[in-house]
Design a protein around this motif. Structure first.
Motif, PDB file in Angstrom:
ATOM      1  N   LYS A 139      53.749  38.023  38.191  1.00 24.70           N
ATOM      2  CA  LYS A 139      55.021  37.423  37.788  1.00 24.70           C
ATOM      3  C   LYS A 139      54.794  36.003  37.273  1.00 24.70           C
ATOM      4  N   ALA A 140      55.658  35.564  36.372  1.00 23.43           N
ATOM      5  CA  ALA A 140      55.618  34.181  35.898  1.00 23.43           C
ATOM      6  C   ALA A 140      55.703  33.254  37.110  1.00 23.43           C
ATOM      7  N   GLY A 141      54.952  32.158  37.063  1.00 25.02           N
ATOM      8  CA  GLY A 141      54.958  31.206  38.168  1.00 25.02           C
ATOM      9  C   GLY A 141      53.642  30.460  38.236  1.00 25.02           C
ATOM     10  N   THR A 142      53.502  29.620  39.238  1.00 27.50           N
ATOM     11  CA  THR A 142      52.309  28.805  39.439  1.00 27.50           C
ATOM     12  C   THR A 142      51.583  29.267  40.690  1.00 27.50           C
ATOM     13  N   TYR A 143      50.265  29.400  40.575  1.00 29.29           N
ATOM     14  CA  TYR A 143      49.423  29.906  41.655  1.00 29.29           C
ATOM     15  C   TYR A 143      48.172  29.042  41.779  1.00 29.29           C
ATOM     16  N   ALA A 144      47.630  28.968  42.987  1.00 25.60           N
ATOM     17  CA  ALA A 144      46.302  28.371  43.166  1.00 25.60           C
ATOM     18  C   ALA A 144      45.289  29.403  42.681  1.00 25.60           C
ATOM     19  N   LEU A 145      44.226  28.916  42.060  1.00 17.95           N
ATOM     20  CA  LEU A 145      43.181  29.785  41.510  1.00 17.95           C
ATOM     21  C   LEU A 145      41.908  29.573  42.322  1.00 17.95           C
ATOM     22  N   TYR A 146      41.583  30.555  43.147  1.00 14.26           N
ATOM     23  CA  TYR A 146      40.360  30.511  43.940  1.00 14.26           C
ATOM     24  C   TYR A 146      39.401  31.564  43.407  1.00 14.26           C
ATOM     25  N   THR A 147      38.130  31.403  43.713  1.00 11.66           N
ATOM     26  CA  THR A 147      37.131  32.403  43.362  1.00 11.66           C
ATOM     27  C   THR A 147      36.168  32.583  44.524  1.00 11.66           C
ATOM     28  N   ILE A 148      35.551  33.755  44.559  1.00  9.81           N
ATOM     29  CA  ILE A 148      34.437  33.995  45.463  1.00  9.81           C
ATOM     30  C   ILE A 148      33.262  34.371  44.581  1.00  9.81           C
ATOM     31  N   PRO A 149      32.351  33.417  44.336  1.00  9.50           N
ATOM     32  CA  PRO A 149      31.201  33.699  43.478  1.00  9.50           C
ATOM     33  C   PRO A 149      30.285  34.759  44.089  1.00  9.50           C
ATOM     34  N   GLY A 150      29.609  35.475  43.227  1.00 10.42           N
ATOM     35  CA  GLY A 150      28.612  36.455  43.636  1.00 10.42           C
ATOM     36  C   GLY A 150      27.549  36.556  42.549  1.00 10.42           C
ATOM     37  N   GLU A 151      26.443  37.168  42.868  1.00 17.59           N
ATOM     38  CA  GLU A 151      25.359  37.271  41.888  1.00 17.59           C
ATOM     39  C   GLU A 151      25.714  38.156  40.704  1.00 17.59           C
ATOM     40  N   SER A 152      26.377  39.289  40.962  1.00 16.10           N
ATOM     41  CA  SER A 152      26.675  40.224  39.879  1.00 16.10           C
ATOM     42  C   SER A 152      28.161  40.271  39.513  1.00 16.10           C
ATOM     43  N   GLU A 153      29.042  39.818  40.413  1.00 16.36           N
ATOM     44  CA  GLU A 153      30.468  39.753  40.106  1.00 16.36           C
ATOM     45  C   GLU A 153      31.137  38.662  40.939  1.00 16.36           C
ATOM     46  N   TRP A 154      32.247  38.160  40.407  1.00 15.36           N
ATOM     47  CA  TRP A 154      33.049  37.183  41.128  1.00 15.36           C
ATOM     48  C   TRP A 154      34.392  37.818  41.456  1.00 15.36           C
ATOM     49  N   THR A 155      34.965  37.425  42.571  1.00  8.93           N
ATOM     50  CA  THR A 155      36.329  37.799  42.916  1.00  8.93           C
ATOM     51  C   THR A 155      37.219  36.630  42.518  1.00  8.93           C
ATOM     52  N   ILE A 156      38.222  36.917  41.706  1.00  6.95           N
ATOM     53  CA  ILE A 156      39.168  35.899  41.260  1.00  6.95           C
ATOM     54  C   ILE A 156      40.450  36.110  42.059  1.00  6.95           C
ATOM     55  N   ILE A 157      40.964  35.033  42.662  1.00  3.28           N
ATOM     56  CA  ILE A 157      42.105  35.112  43.573  1.00  3.28           C
ATOM     57  C   ILE A 157      43.248  34.236  43.059  1.00  3.28           C
ATOM     58  N   LEU A 158      44.443  34.800  43.040  1.00  2.01           N
ATOM     59  CA  LEU A 158      45.652  34.014  42.808  1.00  2.01           C
ATOM     60  C   LEU A 158      46.375  33.921  44.144  1.00  2.01           C
ATOM     61  N   SER A 159      46.739  32.705  44.527  1.00  4.42           N
ATOM     62  CA  SER A 159      47.351  32.449  45.835  1.00  4.42           C
ATOM     63  C   SER A 159      48.668  31.701  45.675  1.00  4.42           C
ATOM     64  N   ASN A 160      49.585  31.962  46.582  1.00  6.09           N
ATOM     65  CA  ASN A 160      50.853  31.219  46.610  1.00  6.09           C
ATOM     66  C   ASN A 160      50.701  29.828  47.215  1.00  6.09           C
ATOM     67  N   ASP A 161      49.568  29.520  47.789  1.00  5.32           N
ATOM     68  CA  ASP A 161      49.349  28.240  48.476  1.00  5.32           C
ATOM     69  C   ASP A 161      48.905  27.186  47.463  1.00  5.32           C
TER      70      ASP A 161
END
Length: 174
Positions: free
Chosen positions: A98-120
């Motif tokens: 949904k439209a809005g503002t989110y914190a952008l976190y990531t969990i780095p990894g060697e072959s893939e990263w997890t991209i996280i959108l958070s309400n915090d």
């Protein structure tokens, strides 16, 4: 009013004004990880689809895995957690957001990263990160490219790119 009282009043007012004026001219030093903004928009004349505000840490001879350790939640930049604003509903990594503002976190990894959108939002770093505030998580494969000294986020061709050192991660945004 006596002349000495007027002079005293003017002297006090000038001293107060000068002390306030001198205080107002103290500025913070330049941030070591400067703030940057990246936009996703079809053209300069159109409302953006997305905007990311983040700080740009630099390697300065350090290794990427020390600054953004594999397997640990990272604030995706320096200082405050990066923030991404969507001006309209989008798909991010193939998932509806949904439209809005989110914190952008990531969990780095060697072959893939997890991209996280958070309400915090409006938080310093990822020290108080809570998975319970996640809006979504997507996986993105790691590719390589030329070395980039300062962490960078850019939009191009309907994707958000994260780049640092020789690591590249791309997330589709539509």
């Amino acid at each position: 009013m006596k002349k000495s009282a007027v002079i005293t009043t003017i002297t006090c007012a000038l001293a107060l004004f000068m002390s306030l004026n001198m205080q107002a001219q103290k500025f913070a030093k330049l941030d070591a990880s400067p703030l940057d903004i990246s936009y996703l928009r079809a053209s300069r004349n159109e409302t953006p689809t997305a905007k990311v505000i983040y700080s740009r840490p630099q390697l300065k001879g350090r290794s990427l895995d020390k600054l953004a350790p594999n397997g640990k939640v990272w604030r995706t930049g320096a200082n405050e957690a990066a923030e991404i604003k969507f001006y309209k509903d989008v798909t991010f990594g193939g998932k509806a957001v949904k439209a809005g503002t989110y914190a952008l976190y990531t969990i780095p990894g060697e072959s893939e990263w997890t991209i996280i959108l958070s309400n915090d939002t409006d938080v310093w770093g990822s020290y108080n990160y809570s998975e319970s505030k996640d809006v979504l998580r997507v996986k993105a494969p790691v590719t390589t490219g030329d070395a980039v000294e300062a962490f960078s986020i850019a939009f191009d061709g309907g994707k958000m790119y994260l780049a640092w050192d020789t690591t590249r991660v791309a997330v589709p945004v539509k």
